[in-house]
Design an enzyme around this catalytic site. Structure first.
Site, PDB file in Angstrom:
ATOM      1  N   LYS A 133      49.677  80.921  98.331  1.00 11.70           N
ATOM      2  CA  LYS A 133      50.664  81.809  97.717  1.00 11.70           C
ATOM      3  C   LYS A 133      50.019  82.684  96.635  1.00 11.70           C
ATOM      4  O   LYS A 133      50.157  83.907  96.633  1.00 11.70           O
ATOM      5  CB  LYS A 133      51.825  81.009  97.111  1.00 11.70           C
ATOM      6  CG  LYS A 133      52.952  81.905  96.629  1.00 11.70           C
ATOM      7  CD  LYS A 133      53.955  81.164  95.803  1.00 11.70           C
ATOM      8  CE  LYS A 133      53.583  81.270  94.339  1.00 11.70           C
ATOM      9  NZ  LYS A 133      54.585  80.765  93.420  1.00 11.70           N
ATOM     10  N   ASP A 169      57.224  82.099  98.260  1.00 15.45           N
ATOM     11  CA  ASP A 169      57.716  81.349  97.105  1.00 15.45           C
ATOM     12  C   ASP A 169      59.075  80.769  97.486  1.00 15.45           C
ATOM     13  O   ASP A 169      59.478  80.824  98.650  1.00 15.45           O
ATOM     14  CB  ASP A 169      57.786  82.256  95.859  1.00 15.45           C
ATOM     15  CG  ASP A 169      58.964  83.211  95.917  1.00 15.45           C
ATOM     16  OD1 ASP A 169      59.528  83.416  97.030  1.00 15.45           O
ATOM     17  OD2 ASP A 169      59.345  83.750  94.872  1.00 15.45           O
TER      18      ASP A 169
END
Ligand code: SF4
Length: 216
Positions: free
Chosen positions: A122, A141
């Site tokens: 991420k 996310d």
């Protein structure tokens, strides 16, 4: 994509209409500032991180300065972002590795970035996409994970598998934009507890609404 998959093209064009300037909300002036801000953004808001980094980035103006920081002092300085001891280890550890193994330069590949402490896909995707403009994957996310499921682009819960489904669903040139736009839509309309489906422009392309409507 299966027959029951939502219409990716409709989702893309509507999100472009709704959020034409979607971008990362973390304030940064360099790749390493974005990297460290993203590490610090875990489990807190971007607004909260920006509040801390405003003075932090002035005090520690280079990667070297982060690498030389006193961990005790630093952890107090970032305390309000939560999980500050772990974040201190990650940020200062990443700064040290950047100095020792990458000549003080933030690398531009996924493989290299995820070697840094506290950096998983991420964070690497945020840096590669937002700063370098390299669509290496999808930023997944909590908002992206939730909306990907509600739209019907994935049935997975593991972020890496969700990312894979999104990469298969959308063309590569949209990945960076979509990461930002989906987060904005998650914050503004499709929030976790009370998605505002009745005022959601994406209602026609969203499977969650279809499920809700057919079971009503
Ligand atoms: S229709 Fe509802 S569930 Fe679907 S994206 Fe919009 S707010 Fe979220």
């Amino acid at each position: 994509m299966s027959k029951s998959s939502p219409d990716a093209d409709t989702v893309v064009s509507m999100l472009h209409e709704l959020y034409p300037h979607a971008n990362c909300a973390l304030v940064h002036g360099s790749a390493h500032e974005l990297l460290f801000a993203t590490i610090m953004s875990a489990q807190t808001t971007d607004v909260n991180v920006n509040r801390v980094t405003e003075s932090l980035f002035k005090k520690y103006s280079t990667i070297e300065a982060f690498a030389d920081a006193d961990p005790e002092v630093f952890s107090e300085e970032i305390r309000s972002t939560g999980f500050f001891r772990n974040k201190t280890k990650s940020v200062l550890g990443a700064a040290n590795m950047l100095m020792e193994e990458f000549d003080g330069v933030v690398p531009q590949t996924m493989e290299e970035l995820i070697r840094l402490p506290g950096v998983a896909r991420k964070t690497a995707n945020v840096v590669l996409g937002t700063f370098f403009g390299i669509p290496s994957g999808f930023v997944v996310d909590t908002h992206v994970k939730r909306l990907a499921f509600r739209f019907g682009f994935t049935r997975e819960t593991d972020p890496v598998k969700v990312e894979k489904d999104l990469m298969n669903a959308f063309s590569r040139e949209e990945w960076i934009f979509l990461g930002h736009a989906i987060i904005l839509h998650g914050r503004a309309v499709c929030n976790a507890r009370n998605p505002a489906c009745d005022r959601c422009p994406l209602i026609g392309a969203c499977q969650q609404n279809g499920v809700a409507a057919s079971s009503a």
